[in-house]
Motif scaffolding. Structure first.
Motif, PDB file in Angstrom:
ATOM      1  N   VAL A 148     -32.859 -47.734  -5.341  1.00 29.23           N
ATOM      2  CA  VAL A 148     -32.112 -46.484  -5.380  1.00 29.23           C
ATOM      3  C   VAL A 148     -31.910 -46.004  -3.949  1.00 29.23           C
ATOM      4  CG1 VAL A 148     -32.143 -44.074  -6.137  1.00 29.23           C
ATOM      5  CG2 VAL A 148     -33.055 -45.856  -7.639  1.00 29.23           C
ATOM      6  N   TYR A 149     -30.682 -45.569  -3.629  1.00 32.45           N
ATOM      7  CA  TYR A 149     -30.369 -45.046  -2.301  1.00 32.45           C
ATOM      8  C   TYR A 149     -29.810 -43.629  -2.429  1.00 32.45           C
ATOM      9  CZ  TYR A 149     -31.083 -49.858  -1.034  1.00 32.45           C
ATOM     10  OH  TYR A 149     -31.656 -51.089  -0.867  1.00 32.45           O
ATOM     11  N   VAL A 150     -30.372 -42.723  -1.652  1.00 30.10           N
ATOM     12  CA  VAL A 150     -30.014 -41.307  -1.708  1.00 30.10           C
ATOM     13  C   VAL A 150     -29.572 -40.859  -0.317  1.00 30.10           C
ATOM     14  CG1 VAL A 150     -30.789 -38.975  -2.258  1.00 30.10           C
ATOM     15  CG2 VAL A 150     -31.739 -40.928  -3.513  1.00 30.10           C
ATOM     16  N   SER A 151     -28.357 -40.330  -0.219  1.00 32.76           N
ATOM     17  CA  SER A 151     -27.880 -39.816   1.069  1.00 32.76           C
ATOM     18  C   SER A 151     -28.251 -38.354   1.215  1.00 32.76           C
ATOM     19  CB  SER A 151     -26.367 -39.995   1.186  1.00 32.76           C
ATOM     20  OG  SER A 151     -25.696 -39.222   0.204  1.00 32.76           O
ATOM     21  N   THR A 169     -29.665 -38.838   6.883  1.00 35.61           N
ATOM     22  CA  THR A 169     -30.454 -40.023   6.556  1.00 35.61           C
ATOM     23  C   THR A 169     -30.083 -40.544   5.175  1.00 35.61           C
ATOM     24  OG1 THR A 169     -32.236 -38.690   5.577  1.00 35.61           O
ATOM     25  CG2 THR A 169     -32.439 -39.250   7.925  1.00 35.61           C
ATOM     26  N   VAL A 170     -30.489 -41.785   4.921  1.00 42.22           N
ATOM     27  CA  VAL A 170     -30.471 -42.372   3.585  1.00 42.22           C
ATOM     28  C   VAL A 170     -31.893 -42.762   3.237  1.00 42.22           C
ATOM     29  CG1 VAL A 170     -29.762 -44.382   2.230  1.00 42.22           C
ATOM     30  CG2 VAL A 170     -28.085 -43.162   3.601  1.00 42.22           C
ATOM     31  N   ASN A 171     -32.365 -42.319   2.063  1.00 41.98           N
ATOM     32  CA  ASN A 171     -33.680 -42.703   1.564  1.00 41.98           C
ATOM     33  C   ASN A 171     -33.529 -43.908   0.644  1.00 41.98           C
ATOM     34  OD1 ASN A 171     -34.115 -39.231   1.010  1.00 41.98           O
ATOM     35  ND2 ASN A 171     -34.864 -40.330   2.783  1.00 41.98           N
ATOM     36  N   THR A 227     -40.757 -45.594  -5.897  1.00 41.24           N
ATOM     37  CA  THR A 227     -41.666 -45.816  -4.780  1.00 41.24           C
ATOM     38  C   THR A 227     -40.853 -45.861  -3.497  1.00 41.24           C
ATOM     39  OG1 THR A 227     -43.174 -47.105  -6.161  1.00 41.24           O
ATOM     40  CG2 THR A 227     -43.377 -47.352  -3.774  1.00 41.24           C
ATOM     41  N   PRO A 228     -41.156 -45.005  -2.503  1.00 47.02           N
ATOM     42  CA  PRO A 228     -40.379 -45.011  -1.256  1.00 47.02           C
ATOM     43  C   PRO A 228     -40.417 -46.364  -0.553  1.00 47.02           C
ATOM     44  CG  PRO A 228     -41.747 -43.046  -1.409  1.00 47.02           C
ATOM     45  CD  PRO A 228     -42.191 -43.950  -2.513  1.00 47.02           C
ATOM     46  N   VAL A 229     -39.262 -46.780  -0.075  1.00 47.59           N
ATOM     47  CA  VAL A 229     -39.153 -48.002   0.727  1.00 47.59           C
ATOM     48  C   VAL A 229     -38.983 -47.648   2.197  1.00 47.59           C
ATOM     49  CG1 VAL A 229     -37.710 -50.024   1.197  1.00 47.59           C
ATOM     50  CG2 VAL A 229     -38.217 -49.368  -1.167  1.00 47.59           C
ATOM     51  N   GLY A 230     -38.189 -46.605   2.495  1.00 49.67           N
ATOM     52  CA  GLY A 230     -37.980 -46.209   3.873  1.00 49.67           C
ATOM     53  C   GLY A 230     -36.897 -45.163   3.996  1.00 49.67           C
ATOM     54  N   ASP A 231     -36.842 -44.527   5.170  1.00 47.94           N
ATOM     55  CA  ASP A 231     -35.808 -43.548   5.498  1.00 47.94           C
ATOM     56  C   ASP A 231     -35.007 -44.094   6.685  1.00 47.94           C
ATOM     57  OD1 ASP A 231     -36.947 -41.902   3.583  1.00 47.94           O
ATOM     58  OD2 ASP A 231     -38.178 -40.837   5.042  1.00 47.94           O
ATOM     59  N   TYR A 232     -33.678 -43.960   6.614  1.00 52.59           N
ATOM     60  CA  TYR A 232     -32.829 -44.596   7.610  1.00 52.59           C
ATOM     61  C   TYR A 232     -31.814 -43.591   8.163  1.00 52.59           C
ATOM     62  CZ  TYR A 232     -35.012 -48.526   5.371  1.00 52.59           C
ATOM     63  OH  TYR A 232     -35.956 -49.379   4.853  1.00 52.59           O
TER      64      TYR A 232
END
Length: 246
Positions: free
Chosen positions: A25-28, A34-36, A48-53
């Protein structure tokens, strides 16, 4: 299989699947730029968080390539651009390109071949078509920029990839074009639009194509209107023109 889901504000876009059973899942986040990224466990209903970009302030609309290997993010702060990211097997993102866009784009999509980026601008009253290179990078020079009238919102080609549609929130119309999947260019259909009619302003915004049963029957399109707060049904004729059904 791998699934990729994008959330931009209140918009949810679900992708088709790949080879292994994974869903991401990607959230802007427009204000933080950022995109989570998250891994989704569908059995446990858990993210489960993968990373913030960091993608840039006012990063909002998102679209994933058909092979689920690339995420494209529209950045609506100056300089307006599309930010391209490789999707890794663990759902993490790796940035590889930025490409300028002519305006702040409220919606981005890909044509059915995946070779053209379609982007529409609510504030700029226009849409742009850009070619995508074999390496996934969006090319800088637009194939075509089309000025639309008031408040262009979403943009999509139909399932056949022969026609392209853009609703005008400020004019209560759905623009209809013929789309050339070789050149990426559009020409206005005849007529060039269909009115979305109600007693007051409707504000057409987002739309989807309904699957045909057994690949047969008429093509239904469901259009969400912001001002009227309802869903309109349109049908597609063989020449790509639309009719609103009451």
């Amino acid at each position: 299989m791998k699934k990729v889901v994008m959330v931009a504000g209140m918009m949810l876009i679900a992708s088709a699947a790949m080879a292994q059973e994974k869903t991401f899942v990607y959230v802007s986040n427009g204000d933080s730029g950022t995109v989570n990224a998250y891994a989704l466990d569908k059995g446990k209903h858990k993210l489960t968080p993968v990373g913030d970009y960091p993608t840039g302030l006012k990063s909002m609309p998102l679209v994933v390539s058909g092979d689920k290997k690339t995420l494209y993010v529209s950045v609506r702060s100056q300089p307006y651009h599309i930010s391209a990211w490789h999707i890794q097997t663990d759902g993490s993102l790796t940035h590889f390109a930025d490409t300028p866009l002519p305006e702040a784009m409220a919606y981005v999509a890909l044509d059915k071949t995946g070779r053209f980026l379609l982007s529409s601008s609510y504030g700029g009253d226009m849409f742009s078509i850009n070619r995508i290179a074999d390496d996934g990078k969006v090319e800088s020079a637009p194939v075509q920029v089309v000025h639309t009238g008031k408040r262009a919102h979403s943009i999509q080609t139909d399932p056949t990839n022969r026609y392209l549609y853009v609703p005008l929130l400020g004019a209560d119309q759905m623009l209809q074009y013929r789309f050339d999947s070789q050149s990426g260019k559009v020409t206005a259909n005849t007529p060039g639009f269909v009115n979305i009619q109600r007693e007051a302003a409707t504000g057409p915004r987002h739309f989807v194509f309904a699957p045909k049963r057994d690949g047969k029957g008429e093509q239904n399109i469901y259009l969400l209107t912001e001002m009227a707060g309802n869903i309109s049904r349109l049908t597609q004729d063989k020449d790509g023109t639309l009719q609103e059904k009451k």
